[in-house]
Design a protein around this motif. Structure first.
Motif, PDB file in Angstrom:
ATOM      1  N   ALA A   1      13.544  -2.242   4.121  1.00 55.34           N
ATOM      2  CA  ALA A   1      14.699  -1.493   4.210  1.00 55.34           C
ATOM      3  C   ALA A   1      14.742  -0.389   2.853  1.00 55.34           C
ATOM      4  CB  ALA A   1      15.955  -2.137   4.199  1.00 55.34           C
ATOM      5  N   PHE A   2      14.594  -0.964   1.769  1.00 58.37           N
ATOM      6  CA  PHE A   2      14.672  -0.145   0.417  1.00 58.37           C
ATOM      7  C   PHE A   2      13.705   0.833   0.380  1.00 58.37           C
ATOM      8  CE2 PHE A   2      18.882  -1.206  -1.469  1.00 58.37           C
ATOM      9  CZ  PHE A   2      18.925  -2.574  -1.559  1.00 58.37           C
TER      10      PHE A   2
ATOM     11  N   LEU B   1      -3.676  -3.952  10.697  1.00 59.78           N
ATOM     12  CA  LEU B   1      -2.233  -4.195   9.845  1.00 59.78           C
ATOM     13  C   LEU B   1      -2.395  -4.729   8.420  1.00 59.78           C
ATOM     14  CD1 LEU B   1       0.633  -3.095  10.213  1.00 59.78           C
ATOM     15  CD2 LEU B   1       1.079  -5.379  11.279  1.00 59.78           C
ATOM     16  N   LEU B   2      -2.955  -5.740   8.526  1.00 63.84           N
ATOM     17  CA  LEU B   2      -3.070  -6.307   7.119  1.00 63.84           C
ATOM     18  C   LEU B   2      -4.127  -5.527   6.152  1.00 63.84           C
ATOM     19  CD1 LEU B   2      -3.256 -10.115   8.229  1.00 63.84           C
ATOM     20  CD2 LEU B   2      -1.088  -8.687   7.589  1.00 63.84           C
TER      21      LEU B   2
ATOM     22  N   THR C   1       1.891   8.058  -2.443  1.00 65.90           N
ATOM     23  CA  THR C   1       0.962   7.290  -1.409  1.00 65.90           C
ATOM     24  C   THR C   1       0.980   5.708  -1.797  1.00 65.90           C
ATOM     25  OG1 THR C   1      -0.555   9.253  -1.703  1.00 65.90           O
ATOM     26  CG2 THR C   1      -1.567   7.160  -0.682  1.00 65.90           C
TER      27      THR C   1
ATOM     28  N   PHE D   1       3.795  -0.396   4.081  1.00 67.74           N
ATOM     29  CA  PHE D   1       3.023  -0.868   4.955  1.00 67.74           C
ATOM     30  C   PHE D   1       2.616  -2.600   4.781  1.00 67.74           C
ATOM     31  CE2 PHE D   1       2.864   2.308   7.775  1.00 67.74           C
ATOM     32  CZ  PHE D   1       2.011   3.728   7.223  1.00 67.74           C
ATOM     33  N   ILE D   2       2.500  -2.672   3.510  1.00 70.51           N
ATOM     34  CA  ILE D   2       2.435  -4.186   3.029  1.00 70.51           C
ATOM     35  C   ILE D   2       3.551  -4.901   3.415  1.00 70.51           C
ATOM     36  CG2 ILE D   2       1.918  -5.719   1.237  1.00 70.51           C
ATOM     37  CD1 ILE D   2       0.263  -3.662  -0.198  1.00 70.51           C
TER      38      ILE D   2
ATOM     39  N   LEU E   1      -6.802 -14.723   7.062  1.00 72.76           N
ATOM     40  CA  LEU E   1      -5.296 -14.791   7.171  1.00 72.76           C
ATOM     41  C   LEU E   1      -5.156 -15.058   8.736  1.00 72.76           C
ATOM     42  CD1 LEU E   1      -3.887 -12.593   4.322  1.00 72.76           C
ATOM     43  CD2 LEU E   1      -3.482 -14.907   4.564  1.00 72.76           C
TER      44      LEU E   1
ATOM     45  N   VAL F   1      21.331   2.266   7.305  1.00 70.99           N
ATOM     46  CA  VAL F   1      20.353   1.229   6.905  1.00 70.99           C
ATOM     47  C   VAL F   1      20.835   0.007   6.396  1.00 70.99           C
ATOM     48  CG1 VAL F   1      18.139   0.758   6.125  1.00 70.99           C
ATOM     49  CG2 VAL F   1      18.534   2.770   7.145  1.00 70.99           C
TER      50      VAL F   1
ATOM     51  N   ILE G   1       1.800   2.765   0.756  1.00 74.15           N
ATOM     52  CA  ILE G   1       1.126   1.381   0.745  1.00 74.15           C
ATOM     53  C   ILE G   1       2.027   0.392   0.766  1.00 74.15           C
ATOM     54  CG2 ILE G   1      -0.913   0.138  -0.032  1.00 74.15           C
ATOM     55  CD1 ILE G   1      -2.229   2.598  -0.634  1.00 74.15           C
TER      56      ILE G   1
ATOM     57  N   PHE H   1      11.659   2.157   2.791  1.00 75.92           N
ATOM     58  CA  PHE H   1      11.843   3.082   3.670  1.00 75.92           C
ATOM     59  C   PHE H   1      13.205   4.390   3.141  1.00 75.92           C
ATOM     60  CE2 PHE H   1      12.447   5.443   7.458  1.00 75.92           C
ATOM     61  CZ  PHE H   1      13.868   5.636   7.744  1.00 75.92           C
ATOM     62  N   LEU H   2      14.038   3.630   2.583  1.00 72.96           N
ATOM     63  CA  LEU H   2      14.946   4.498   1.888  1.00 72.96           C
ATOM     64  C   LEU H   2      14.680   5.332   0.874  1.00 72.96           C
ATOM     65  CD1 LEU H   2      18.410   2.482   2.309  1.00 72.96           C
ATOM     66  CD2 LEU H   2      17.756   4.382   3.697  1.00 72.96           C
TER      67      LEU H   2
ATOM     68  N   VAL I   1      -1.969 -11.061  -2.933  1.00 76.06           N
ATOM     69  CA  VAL I   1      -3.083  -9.900  -3.083  1.00 76.06           C
ATOM     70  C   VAL I   1      -2.505  -8.368  -3.129  1.00 76.06           C
ATOM     71  CG1 VAL I   1      -5.016  -8.683  -1.669  1.00 76.06           C
ATOM     72  CG2 VAL I   1      -4.681 -11.059  -1.567  1.00 76.06           C
ATOM     73  N   GLY I   2      -1.388  -8.283  -2.533  1.00 80.41           N
ATOM     74  CA  GLY I   2      -0.782  -6.935  -2.707  1.00 80.41           C
ATOM     75  C   GLY I   2       0.028  -6.534  -3.917  1.00 80.41           C
TER      76      GLY I   2
ATOM     77  N   LEU J   1      -0.866 -12.978   1.234  1.00 80.14           N
ATOM     78  CA  LEU J   1      -0.962 -11.544   1.303  1.00 80.14           C
ATOM     79  C   LEU J   1      -0.110 -10.887   0.339  1.00 80.14           C
ATOM     80  CD1 LEU J   1      -1.618  -9.003   3.179  1.00 80.14           C
ATOM     81  CD2 LEU J   1       0.380  -9.357   4.494  1.00 80.14           C
TER      82      LEU J   1
ATOM     83  N   LEU K   1       5.451  -4.414   6.123  1.00 81.63           N
ATOM     84  CA  LEU K   1       5.538  -4.668   7.579  1.00 81.63           C
ATOM     85  C   LEU K   1       4.428  -5.746   7.922  1.00 81.63           C
ATOM     86  CD1 LEU K   1       5.618  -0.756   8.738  1.00 81.63           C
ATOM     87  CD2 LEU K   1       7.180  -2.443   8.791  1.00 81.63           C
ATOM     88  N   GLY K   2       3.248  -5.570   7.116  1.00 78.92           N
ATOM     89  CA  GLY K   2       1.984  -6.739   7.452  1.00 78.92           C
ATOM     90  C   GLY K   2       2.662  -7.907   7.242  1.00 78.92           C
ATOM     91  N   HIS K   3       3.409  -8.180   6.251  1.00 78.63           N
ATOM     92  CA  HIS K   3       4.253  -9.436   5.959  1.00 78.63           C
ATOM     93  C   HIS K   3       4.914  -9.954   6.968  1.00 78.63           C
ATOM     94  CE1 HIS K   3       5.983 -12.335   2.899  1.00 78.63           C
ATOM     95  NE2 HIS K   3       6.960 -12.300   3.685  1.00 78.63           N
TER      96      HIS K   3
ATOM     97  N   PHE L   1      12.440   7.934   2.400  1.00 79.89           N
ATOM     98  CA  PHE L   1      13.261   8.711   3.161  1.00 79.89           C
ATOM     99  C   PHE L   1      14.111   9.681   2.303  1.00 79.89           C
ATOM    100  CE2 PHE L   1      15.200  10.457   6.929  1.00 79.89           C
ATOM    101  CZ  PHE L   1      16.415  10.666   6.850  1.00 79.89           C
TER     102      PHE L   1
END
Lengths: 67, 253, 225
Positions: free
Chosen positions: B111-112, C168-169, B139, B146-147, C155, A28, B143, B114-115, B174-175, B171, B149-151, B118
Motif C-alpha cells: 500500500a505504501f 511474476l517473480l 523505475t 512488483f516484488i 521457488l 487506501v 520494481i 503504491f501511494l 533476493v530482492g 524471494l 506483489l510477487g511476494h 501515485f
C-alpha cells in the motif's frame, strides 16, 4: 492562515493534484485498516462459534520457549 | 537464551515472545497505544502540513503533497527492510513468528509503495510536466512494487502455508538488493528526482516548519504499520488455529 | 573435494543429453524469438528509421520472453519424477547442481538465441557496429537471465499455477539486465561508449552467480523437504 476557505481549497491552483493525493492516501490506508480489522473479527467470531458448538478439547500445552 | 538487542526490532527482544500466547498478550496490550499514537501523529502532521507550513518558494502549494509522498516512500522501504529481517530470521533461526510477520507486513508495504508512486506522479506533473519518467529512482520503486506483489502471490500459492512463507522469504532476500539501489540511485545517476535533503549528514536542507509535519507524518505512518501489523498477525494466528481445528475435525470424521 | 569436477560435468552432460533429445524444444524457442520479433514491423509499419530505433529493445524483450517461456521445465521434470530428491541427497552440493543445470539451460536457450540474433538484426537493418555490441551484451546478459530465472523456477516448484507465477517473480529482477542490455546497443549506435553498460552487465552476472546458487539451492531444499 490568510485568505478564505475557498482559497485554502484551491491550493494555489494545485487543488487537482494535492487533494487527490491526500484523499487516495486516506482511502487506501483506511481501507487496509478496516479490511484487516474485519478479517480479524470474522475469524474470531468463527472460532468462538466452533468452540461453543463442540466440547472444548484439552490441547497439549505448547513449549513456553520455542526456538 | 539472550541475544544482545540490535537496532532491528526483530532478533533480540522477539525471542522472548516466540511463544505465541505471550506474544498475543503483548500485542493486545500495545494495540490501543499504537492506534492512539497513530491517530495523534497523523492528525498533528496533517494540521501542520496543510495549515501551518508555508508554501514553497518555487513549487507553491503543490509542495504539500510531500507530506504524504515522502513518508509513504520511507515506509515502503522500511517495511521491506523489516520483511527482509523477518525472512532471514525465518530461514536462519527458524523463528516461529518470523514467517507470519513477513506475511502480515506485505500488504502494508504494498500500500505504501503504491501511494508513493501515485502521489509522486501527482506531484511530478506540476513540477516536471509529466506523470511518469523512467529515471533510476522511479523505475526501482516500481520494481519494488512488483516484488511486493510477487511476494504476496508466492506466499499464497502453496497448500502448505509454511512452504509459502519460506519460499517468499527467499524471494524477499533476493530482492533486498533493490533497497540500496532505490536509496542511492539519485546519487549514482543523474536523475530527474531530487536528491536527499533530510537524511544528509549534518543539518537537513529543509526548514523546520516543513520538517515537523514531515517527521510527524512519518511517525504516524510507522504507528499505522505497527497497528495494522498487530491486526493482521492476530488474524493469521487465528487462521492457523482454525486450520488445526479443521484437521482435527476431519480426522475424527 | 577431489573429483568434484566430474560429478558437475555429469549433471551438465545429463541435462544437455535430455535437452538435445528434444531438439524441437530448442528450435521452438528460437522460432518463437524469430516470429515474435518479426511481428513488430507489421504492427509498427515498415518505416526504416523507426525500426532501427526500436530494434535493440524489441530484440532484447523477445529474447527475454523466449527465455522466460523455457524456465518452467528447468527443474520440473526432475521434481516430478523424483530425481531432484536424489540429487539433493547426493554428496554434490545443491548450489553446484543449480549452477550446472542453469549452465545447461543457457546452452539450450540463451546461446541459440544469441546465435539467431544476427538474422533478426538484419530484419531491422541494424548497423554492424550495433550488432557487435548487441551480441556481446547478449553473451553477458543471457546467462544472468537463466540464473535469475532458475531462482523463480525453483521457488515455484509445487505451487499452484507455477507457470504463471514464474514470470511474476522473475520479470522485476530481469529489468536491470534489460535496461543495460539495450543501453549498451543504443550507446554503440550513437557513437557513445558502450563499455560502461557492458561492464555493468558483467557485474550483474557476477552478482547473479552466487545469488542463484544460494537462493536456488534454498528453494530446491524447500521443494523436496
Amino acid at each position: 492562515m490568510e485568505g478564505g476557505i475557498s482559497e485554502f481549497f484551491a491550493m494555489g491552483g494545485y487543488a487537482a493534484f494535492v487533494w487527490p493525493s491526500y484523499a487516495v492516501s486516506g482511502l487506501v490506508l483506511a481501507g487496509l485498516f478496516f479490511v484487516s480489522w474485519r478479517e480479524l473479527t470474522r475469524r474470531q467470531a468463527l472460532l468462538d462459534r466452533l468452540q461453543a458448538a463442540a466440547p472444548h478439547r484439552r490441547r497439549k500445552p505448547k513449549d513456553p520457549e520455542r526456538t | 537464551m539472550n541475544r544482545t538487542a540490535t537496532s532491528s526490532q526483530q532478533s533480540g527482544s522477539l525471542h522472548r515472545f516466540a511463544n505465541p500466547a505471550r506474544f498475543l498478550r503483548l500485542a493486545q496490550a500495545v494495540f490501543p497505544w499504537s492506534a492512539g499514537a497513530m491517530a495523534l501523529c497523523i492528525a498533528a502532521g496533517l494540521y501542520l502540513g496543510l495549515f501551518v507550513a508555508p508554501p514553497d518558494y518555487q513549487q507553491g502549494e503543490s509542495v504539500r503533497i510531500m507530506y504524504v509522498h515522502v513518508p509513504a516512500a520511507w515506509m515502503a522501504l522500511f517495511v521491506y527492510a523489516n520483511m527482509a529481517l523477518a525472512s532471514a530470521s525465518l530461514l536462519i533461526w527458524r523463528h516461529p513468528l518470523a514467517g507470519l510477520i513477513a506475511k502480515a507486513s506485505a500488504p502494508v508495504g504494498t500500500a505504501f509503495t503504491f501511494l508513493a508512486l501515485f502521489t509522486g506522479s501527482l506531484w511530478g506533473k506540476p513540477m516536471w510536466g509529466t506523470w511518469w519518467v523512467w529515471d533510476a529512482r522511479l523505475t526501482s520503486v516500481l520494481i519494488l512494487f512488483f516484488i511486493y506483489l510477487g511476494h504476496m502471490a508466492l506466499i499464497n500459492a502453496f497448500e502448505n502455508p509454511e512452504r509459502g512463507q519460506k519460499a517468499a522469504a527467499v524471494l524477499t532476500l533476493v530482492g533486498v538488493v533493490n533497497l540500496p539501489i532505490i536509496k542511492f540511485s539519485v546519487d549514482w545517476w543523474n536523475t530527474l528526482h531530487q536528491p536527499a535533503s533530510v537524511t544528509r549528514i549534518g543539518t537537513p536542507a529543509i526548514h523546520s516548519s516543513m520538517l515537523w509535519p514531515l517527521l510527524l507524518m512519518a511517525l504516524g505512518f510507522t504507528f499505522y504499520y505497527v497497528t495494522v501489523l498487530i491486526l493482521r498477525l492476530r488474524a493469521e494466528m487465528l487462521a492457523s488455529r482454525l486450520r488445526a481445528m479443521n484437521r482435527l475435525a476431519a480426522e475424527e470424521g | 573435494m577431489s573429483g568434484g569436477g566430474a560429478p558437475i560435468r555429469s549433471v551438465v552432460a545429463r541435462d544437455l543429453r535430455l535437452a538435445l533429445r528434444q531438439r524441437s524444444d530448442i528450435l521452438t524457442i528460437v522460432l518463437f524469438f524469430a516470429l515474435t520479433a518479426s511481428l513488430f514491423p507489421f504492427a509498427l509499419g515498415p518505416y526504416p528509421d523507426l525500426l532501427q530505433r526500436v530494434a535493440p529493445g524489441v530484440i532484447w524483450v523477445t529474447a527475454l520472453l523466449a527465455v522466460l517461456l523455457s524456465l518452467e521445465r528447468l527443474f520440473l521434470a526432475d521434481y516430478e519424477d523424483g530425481s531432484l530428491e536424489l540429487l539433493a541427497l547426493s554428496p554434490l552440493p545443491l548450489e553446484a547442481i543449480v549452477l550446472a543445470k542453469t549452465f545447461a539451460h543457457w546452452l539450450t536457450t540463451g546461446l541459440p538465441l544469441t546465435a539467431a540474433t544476427p538474422l533478426i538484426a538484419l530484419l531491422y537493418d541494424m548497423p554492424a557496429s550495433g550488432l557487435a555490441v548487441l551480441l556481446a551484451a547478449m553473451i553477458l546478459g543471457t546467462p544472468s537471465l537463466s540464473l535469475i530465472g532458475s531462482i523463480g523456477a525453483a521457488l515455484a516448484l509445487g505451487a499452484r499455477r507455477g507457470g504463471v507465477l514464474i514470470p511474476l517473480l522473475v520479470l522485476p529482477l530481469y529489468v536491470p539486465i534489460l535496461i543495460f542490455g539495450v543501453a549498451a546497443v543504443d550507446a554503440a549506435l550513437s557513437d557513445l561508449a558502450a563499455r560502461p553498460h557492458l561492464l555493468l552487465l558483467a557485474a550483474l552476472l557476477a552478482v547473479a552467480l552466487p545469488t542463484a546458487a544460494f537462493a536456488g539451492a534454498a528453494a530446491l531444499r524447500q521443494a523436496v523437504e
